[in-house]
Design an enzyme around this catalytic site. Sequence first.
Site, mmCIF file in Angstrom:
data_model
loop_
_atom_site.group_PDB
_atom_site.id
_atom_site.type_symbol
_atom_site.label_atom_id
_atom_site.label_comp_id
_atom_site.label_asym_id
_atom_site.label_seq_id
_atom_site.Cartn_x
_atom_site.Cartn_y
_atom_site.Cartn_z
ATOM 1 N N SER B 11 48.616 45.311 53.030
ATOM 2 C CA SER B 11 48.622 44.201 52.062
ATOM 3 C C SER B 11 47.833 44.522 50.799
ATOM 4 O O SER B 11 48.154 44.011 49.726
ATOM 5 C CB SER B 11 48.061 42.933 52.705
ATOM 6 O OG SER B 11 46.766 43.173 53.207
ATOM 7 N N ILE B 12 46.813 45.366 50.918
ATOM 8 C CA ILE B 12 45.987 45.653 49.732
ATOM 9 C C ILE B 12 46.808 46.474 48.724
ATOM 10 O O ILE B 12 46.561 46.450 47.533
ATOM 11 C CB ILE B 12 44.670 46.364 50.139
ATOM 12 C CG1 ILE B 12 43.909 45.488 51.142
ATOM 13 C CG2 ILE B 12 43.805 46.640 48.924
ATOM 14 C CD1 ILE B 12 42.682 46.151 51.747
#
Lengths: 242, 242
Positions: B11-12
């Site tokens: 997700s980052i």
Amino acid sequence: MRPQIVLFGDSITEQSFKPGGWGAFLAETYSRKADVLVRGYGGYNTRWALFLLHHLFPLDSTKPPAVTTIFFGANDAAILGRTSERQHVPAEEYKENLRKMVLHLKERSHTMLVVLISPPPVDEEGRNEYARSLYGENTRELPERTNEAAGVHAKKCIELAKEMSVPFVDLWSKMQETEGWQKKFLSDGLHLTPEGNAVVHQELVKVLNDSWFSAEEMPSDFPHHSVIDGKNPEKAFQQQCI
Amino acid sequence: MRPQIVLFGDSITEQSFKPGGWGAFLAETYSRKADVLVRGYGGYNTRWALFLLHHLFPLDSTKPPAVTTIFFGANDAAILGRTSERQHVPAEEYKENLRKMVLHLKERSHTMLVVLISPPPVDEEGRNEYARSLYGENTRELPERTNEAAGVHAKKCIELAKEMSVPFVDLWSKMQETEGWQKKFLSDGLHLTPEGNAVVHQELVKVLNDSWFSAEEMPSDFPHHSVIDGKNPEKAFQQQCI
């Protein structure tokens, strides 16, 4: 594998990945659905951009973009006889240059969605303030761009879009619907603030949502992590990946 | 034509084109030099990401990326026996999964610059606050991720990078050099604030500047508008475009 959206234009496109920029915003909207590639050339008018057309969009490449935005006119509309006249392209030639671009892209791929974006309005006082901030109080008296001239070019852009049945964003008109557009949407009388970038993004997404390329209707690539079974992860990937 | 930088991660990485995101920032750094493509999959650990590897980086495609960042570990380091244990991958397996990724990419193209990025540190109090904001005061007592566990995985990542002579960003250590990193760099104890994104961008650019892919040393594509002669524009394009 993933479809591409190419942003072809001048500095307003080149700067579209700065913080709050409409290009980065679009990439986020199409996250896990499409790639957004910037082909923005600061200071370019349509006459100069034509030199790039066959290089950026060769007819013989295997994978054409699914979508291309054409966003020129801010430089073409620079006023003859003033400091930026080198960039000026007459409105009628600007229109014909845009036509060449659309025809080339459609020849490249007849399914490509081409979106024309008109130049934004110009805040003449903002342009003058910007010039004074660069060159001091003794700078030129007359703005090198006017809102009226930008409007003439914008109208040619929209005229062409309608003639060719190409979807468009009439940014010049749209921005002026909001009171205080001069400072709200423009940082130096010509380039976009984050709020101005948001207008471009919002209007472009409206156009794309009305087309076959609506992000809302496109599946994300690969399974969402919540449907992956920790003990049998391969199950979730069987359809798409094995 | 233009070289590509692919961002592969969880997700980052997936969120790296949000406002202030490190991916968009990188695209701006490589403006008119390289394209930045996001291949981020929220919630994924390295075990699940391996299912995607051959699809995202097929061995038979004609144009491999010039640079690929591999940025996993935040999910692998979720703690066994707590609420996110489904995502847990033991540190040793995490390291071997990263090795498979690097080997595959190097097989894809032995000139590809692969950069490993360790997971960021975890602010356990921030994770708990976030959980309470979602589930109320009666939420779990024990954080599902700890800074210690993230550190174990981060060390494995850096260990592998050194073993394979692959450049790396030790984000776990770097962020903790700054006082107040917990709130300054992390928005929910795990994901990045704009300041946290700026750290990733800055450290990654340092690594790239030390490689053959330094943006500062790469030419911009096509002439700068200031060198185009308004009366003879073709001159400026002769070298690159005609």
